[in-house]
Write a protein that holds these residues in place. Sequence first.
Motif, PDB file in Angstrom:
ATOM      1  N   ILE A 240      35.199  47.822  65.275  1.00  0.00           N
ATOM      2  CA  ILE A 240      36.369  47.275  65.988  1.00  0.00           C
ATOM      3  C   ILE A 240      37.354  48.386  66.348  1.00  0.00           C
ATOM      4  O   ILE A 240      37.831  48.471  67.492  1.00  0.00           O
ATOM      5  N   ASN A 241      37.662  49.249  65.369  1.00  0.00           N
ATOM      6  CA  ASN A 241      38.609  50.345  65.641  1.00  0.00           C
ATOM      7  C   ASN A 241      38.136  51.186  66.815  1.00  0.00           C
ATOM      8  O   ASN A 241      38.909  51.555  67.706  1.00  0.00           O
ATOM      9  N   GLU A 242      36.832  51.454  66.810  1.00  0.00           N
ATOM     10  CA  GLU A 242      36.230  52.282  67.855  1.00  0.00           C
ATOM     11  C   GLU A 242      36.294  51.559  69.211  1.00  0.00           C
ATOM     12  O   GLU A 242      36.673  52.150  70.227  1.00  0.00           O
ATOM     13  N   ILE A 243      35.935  50.271  69.214  1.00  0.00           N
ATOM     14  CA  ILE A 243      35.957  49.484  70.463  1.00  0.00           C
ATOM     15  C   ILE A 243      37.363  49.491  71.070  1.00  0.00           C
ATOM     16  O   ILE A 243      37.548  49.727  72.266  1.00  0.00           O
ATOM     17  N   LEU A 244      38.359  49.233  70.223  1.00  0.00           N
ATOM     18  CA  LEU A 244      39.740  49.147  70.738  1.00  0.00           C
ATOM     19  C   LEU A 244      40.205  50.483  71.307  1.00  0.00           C
ATOM     20  O   LEU A 244      40.845  50.535  72.355  1.00  0.00           O
ATOM     21  N   LYS A 245      39.842  51.554  70.607  1.00  0.00           N
ATOM     22  CA  LYS A 245      40.263  52.894  71.049  1.00  0.00           C
ATOM     23  C   LYS A 245      39.633  53.214  72.414  1.00  0.00           C
ATOM     24  O   LYS A 245      40.307  53.673  73.337  1.00  0.00           O
ATOM     25  N   LEU A 246      38.334  52.937  72.535  1.00  0.00           N
ATOM     26  CA  LEU A 246      37.634  53.266  73.779  1.00  0.00           C
ATOM     27  C   LEU A 246      38.095  52.375  74.938  1.00  0.00           C
ATOM     28  O   LEU A 246      38.216  52.826  76.073  1.00  0.00           O
ATOM     29  N   LYS A 247      38.352  51.090  74.638  1.00  0.00           N
ATOM     30  CA  LYS A 247      38.834  50.188  75.702  1.00  0.00           C
ATOM     31  C   LYS A 247      40.190  50.637  76.208  1.00  0.00           C
ATOM     32  O   LYS A 247      40.478  50.583  77.397  1.00  0.00           O
ATOM     33  N   ASP A 248      41.036  51.068  75.276  1.00  0.00           N
ATOM     34  CA  ASP A 248      42.372  51.522  75.649  1.00  0.00           C
ATOM     35  C   ASP A 248      42.272  52.761  76.543  1.00  0.00           C
ATOM     36  O   ASP A 248      42.940  52.863  77.574  1.00  0.00           O
ATOM     37  N   GLU A 249      41.389  53.686  76.155  1.00  0.00           N
ATOM     38  CA  GLU A 249      41.217  54.891  76.971  1.00  0.00           C
ATOM     39  C   GLU A 249      40.684  54.528  78.357  1.00  0.00           C
ATOM     40  O   GLU A 249      41.139  55.039  79.378  1.00  0.00           O
ATOM     41  N   LYS A 250      39.735  53.597  78.373  1.00  0.00           N
ATOM     42  CA  LYS A 250      39.110  53.189  79.638  1.00  0.00           C
ATOM     43  C   LYS A 250      40.139  52.622  80.625  1.00  0.00           C
ATOM     44  O   LYS A 250      40.213  53.029  81.778  1.00  0.00           O
ATOM     45  N   ASN A 538      47.339  39.604  72.164  1.00  0.00           N
ATOM     46  CA  ASN A 538      48.277  40.621  71.660  1.00  0.00           C
ATOM     47  C   ASN A 538      47.548  41.902  71.237  1.00  0.00           C
ATOM     48  O   ASN A 538      48.040  43.003  71.442  1.00  0.00           O
ATOM     49  N   LEU A 539      46.372  41.718  70.636  1.00  0.00           N
ATOM     50  CA  LEU A 539      45.585  42.861  70.170  1.00  0.00           C
ATOM     51  C   LEU A 539      45.272  43.818  71.320  1.00  0.00           C
ATOM     52  O   LEU A 539      45.107  45.021  71.126  1.00  0.00           O
ATOM     53  N   HIS A 540      45.169  43.266  72.523  1.00  0.00           N
ATOM     54  CA  HIS A 540      44.814  44.090  73.681  1.00  0.00           C
ATOM     55  C   HIS A 540      46.026  44.466  74.531  1.00  0.00           C
ATOM     56  O   HIS A 540      45.873  44.999  75.626  1.00  0.00           O
ATOM     57  N   GLN A 541      47.243  44.161  74.030  1.00  0.00           N
ATOM     58  CA  GLN A 541      48.439  44.534  74.806  1.00  0.00           C
ATOM     59  C   GLN A 541      48.946  45.929  74.465  1.00  0.00           C
ATOM     60  O   GLN A 541      49.745  46.498  75.181  1.00  0.00           O
ATOM     61  N   LYS A 542      48.523  46.460  73.320  1.00  0.00           N
ATOM     62  CA  LYS A 542      48.811  47.869  73.009  1.00  0.00           C
ATOM     63  C   LYS A 542      47.710  48.340  72.070  1.00  0.00           C
ATOM     64  O   LYS A 542      46.907  47.528  71.605  1.00  0.00           O
ATOM     65  N   LEU A 543      47.681  49.627  71.781  1.00  0.00           N
ATOM     66  CA  LEU A 543      46.592  50.127  70.925  1.00  0.00           C
ATOM     67  C   LEU A 543      46.949  49.981  69.452  1.00  0.00           C
ATOM     68  O   LEU A 543      47.945  50.529  68.982  1.00  0.00           O
ATOM     69  N   TYR A 544      46.140  49.221  68.730  1.00  0.00           N
ATOM     70  CA  TYR A 544      46.268  49.124  67.273  1.00  0.00           C
ATOM     71  C   TYR A 544      45.284  50.118  66.683  1.00  0.00           C
ATOM     72  O   TYR A 544      44.089  50.044  66.954  1.00  0.00           O
ATOM     73  N   ASN A 545      45.808  51.054  65.892  1.00  0.00           N
ATOM     74  CA  ASN A 545      45.004  52.229  65.526  1.00  0.00           C
ATOM     75  C   ASN A 545      44.063  52.054  64.351  1.00  0.00           C
ATOM     76  O   ASN A 545      43.120  52.804  64.196  1.00  0.00           O
ATOM     77  N   ASN A 546      44.364  51.084  63.478  1.00  0.00           N
ATOM     78  CA  ASN A 546      43.519  50.971  62.289  1.00  0.00           C
ATOM     79  C   ASN A 546      43.521  49.544  61.761  1.00  0.00           C
ATOM     80  O   ASN A 546      44.251  48.676  62.253  1.00  0.00           O
ATOM     81  N   ALA A 547      42.694  49.336  60.731  1.00  0.00           N
ATOM     82  CA  ALA A 547      42.500  47.986  60.181  1.00  0.00           C
ATOM     83  C   ALA A 547      43.811  47.388  59.669  1.00  0.00           C
ATOM     84  O   ALA A 547      44.049  46.185  59.804  1.00  0.00           O
ATOM     85  N   GLU A 548      44.684  48.240  59.103  1.00  0.00           N
ATOM     86  CA  GLU A 548      45.953  47.732  58.546  1.00  0.00           C
ATOM     87  C   GLU A 548      46.831  47.161  59.658  1.00  0.00           C
ATOM     88  O   GLU A 548      47.422  46.095  59.522  1.00  0.00           O
ATOM     89  N   GLU A 549      46.912  47.898  60.759  1.00  0.00           N
ATOM     90  CA  GLU A 549      47.748  47.427  61.883  1.00  0.00           C
ATOM     91  C   GLU A 549      47.190  46.124  62.458  1.00  0.00           C
ATOM     92  O   GLU A 549      47.930  45.211  62.811  1.00  0.00           O
ATOM     93  N   ILE A 550      45.862  46.065  62.560  1.00  0.00           N
ATOM     94  CA  ILE A 550      45.219  44.853  63.114  1.00  0.00           C
ATOM     95  C   ILE A 550      45.489  43.664  62.195  1.00  0.00           C
ATOM     96  O   ILE A 550      45.851  42.577  62.654  1.00  0.00           O
TER      97      ILE A 550
END
Length: 658
Positions: A240-250, A538-550
């Motif tokens: 999940i962390n990886e998916i969110l990071k890559l989607k944000d970059e994309k 909300n999860l996709h409105q900004k980058l959540y960097n790790n499991a704790e933030e999510i």
Amino acid sequence: MMFKEFNLENLENSKSLLEEKINQSKDKVEELLKIEEKSYENFVMPYQEVGENLSDFITPIFHIDSVKNSNITQKVLEECIPLISIYETEMSQNDNIYRSLKDIQDKDYISLSSIQKKVLENEIKDFELSGCHLDEEKKNRLKQLNLKLSELSQKFSQNLLNATNSFEMICENFEDVKELPKSDLELAKFTDENDNKTKYKFTLQMPSYLAYITYGTNREKREEIYKAYCTRAPENEEVINEILKLKDEKVKLLGFENYSQYSLSRKMANSEEEVVSFLKELAIKGKQSAKEELEEIKTYASEDNIEDIKSFDMAYYSEKVKKAKYDLDQEYYRPYFEQKSVLNGFFSFLNDIFEIKFEEVQTKTWDDKVKVFNIFENNKTIARIYLDLEAREDKRGGAWMNNWHTHYVDSNKKEHLPTAYVVCNFPQSKDNTPSLLRHDDVVTLFHEMGHALHHLLSKVNEPYVSGISGVAWDTVEFPSQFLEYFAYAKDVLKIFAKHYETKKVLDDEAIQRLIDARNFQSSLSMLRQVEFALFDFNLHQKLYNNAEEIQALLDSIRAEYSPLIPPSYNKFQHGFGHIFGGGYAAGYYSYKWAEVLSADAFYMFIDSGNLFNKELAMKYKEHILQKGGSENMDKLFYKFAQREPSVDSLLKIDGIIS
């Protein structure tokens, strides 16, 4: 031959066959790009056909992995995903195709039909969303991101499937299973070879999990299976962390502020604010009655001296409240919903309102339980559907519709007929016991068939906007939810709810109990959907960097809207396949968004005083089902209803407002 046969005898060689197909596609596109005077007819139409031919080959490979999962299907899919991902990215970033489409749009705009304009408008937008306007370095980065994301999505789903299959809970004591319905008990029962005792095995596959969490007497065992279910696949945390990071970059490469904004660029909703305020409006309207519904459950639990009700108690005590309120024993209904009888009756209902006939055909499939039907309209074959309805170990959980072929007319004026698969996980039939469905299963069947009909009844001749192709994601659930409402209609149920042994039709009173119980805990259920949808959006409105933030985000949404906070070990996000393993990222709100349309459309049938209103049904078939993605759904809905949709129909149908 009217339909292509389903044939994967050569599955192991899929990679080399796919390479060949991809090369043919590239050659064909190059050939088209050489045309001097490009037009819609000589360029856009053949270009769409290239896409259709490839999808015709690739769909069964993805499909077989979810319905007959094995080491071979996983390996084949792993080999094919990179090929298809790279090809699609290259195509979608091909500046020459993009410019050719734009030229045709500018040059021939006046002479194009509205459907052709829609095809061009969608394609051009897709090229822009794929980074066609970017420089080479960014295009290459985007290509890497897309490939990695498709691999991660597959990994997420596979982790979930492995975790689901690796757990079992054994009950040795009959006291722990004494409340289970007979048919669930039969499926769980086995004789232990070591001590020759009768025991009961439960797994995390949906029918088995639901059976214990709903009827399991032993609270500790309920928690054991609940905990196993909501802590599945902890390794997905990293995915999940990886998916969110890559989607944000994309999406930042593509010029969007966040993934939600990117997601909305091809949906009916206009802005992030509109989605969030829509969800909050639903939550606010349902909050008070959800509290009351929870209090009712707590009262029942307190009779067992449970004062601190937990998530793993909810289904068990809800069932008790439901039974007391509506005397609704799911087990009582199952003999009335024998799978074959339900199918035949359902088909006859569809024939009544939409004038379509289903005829079973014998043809190649992936499992001997799969049934295949050709669909007829005015005595003419128009489509084919594959139904794979029963649970199996090598099959992904849940239910879905998968489109294989699309209706269109090609450059040689040949008509191509649509095909689709409907997959469910209903109780298995055995030699001596037929597959007896719960009413919820019947509702699921209606739902998935709603998707299928939207795809199969299309009369659009352009493949990219025919059937469910080109339909905005937040309206794609409209036809499925609309059809679902009919699974609660007395006159519809009467057609097929017949006891499989006595042939007696389900009586009015029993049907009325199902109808009354439809809105049972509808506010709790709505708030749960809002919780999932807000978390996703909300999860996709900004980058959540790790499991704790999510986790903190999920906790804050639960604190605001959830009437009962789950235990802290609940890692719901690790199993949220819709958004991490499917296409619903920043789009889970679509279920509720589309439900407004479906409830409103169904209300027109109620208001007309006749659920079999042929004139209204044919109007719905013409404006919604046959038009596919050829026009935006808000326009199609307006043509059908002659007005804008209203949120109140949904709240009325759910009994939240009167």
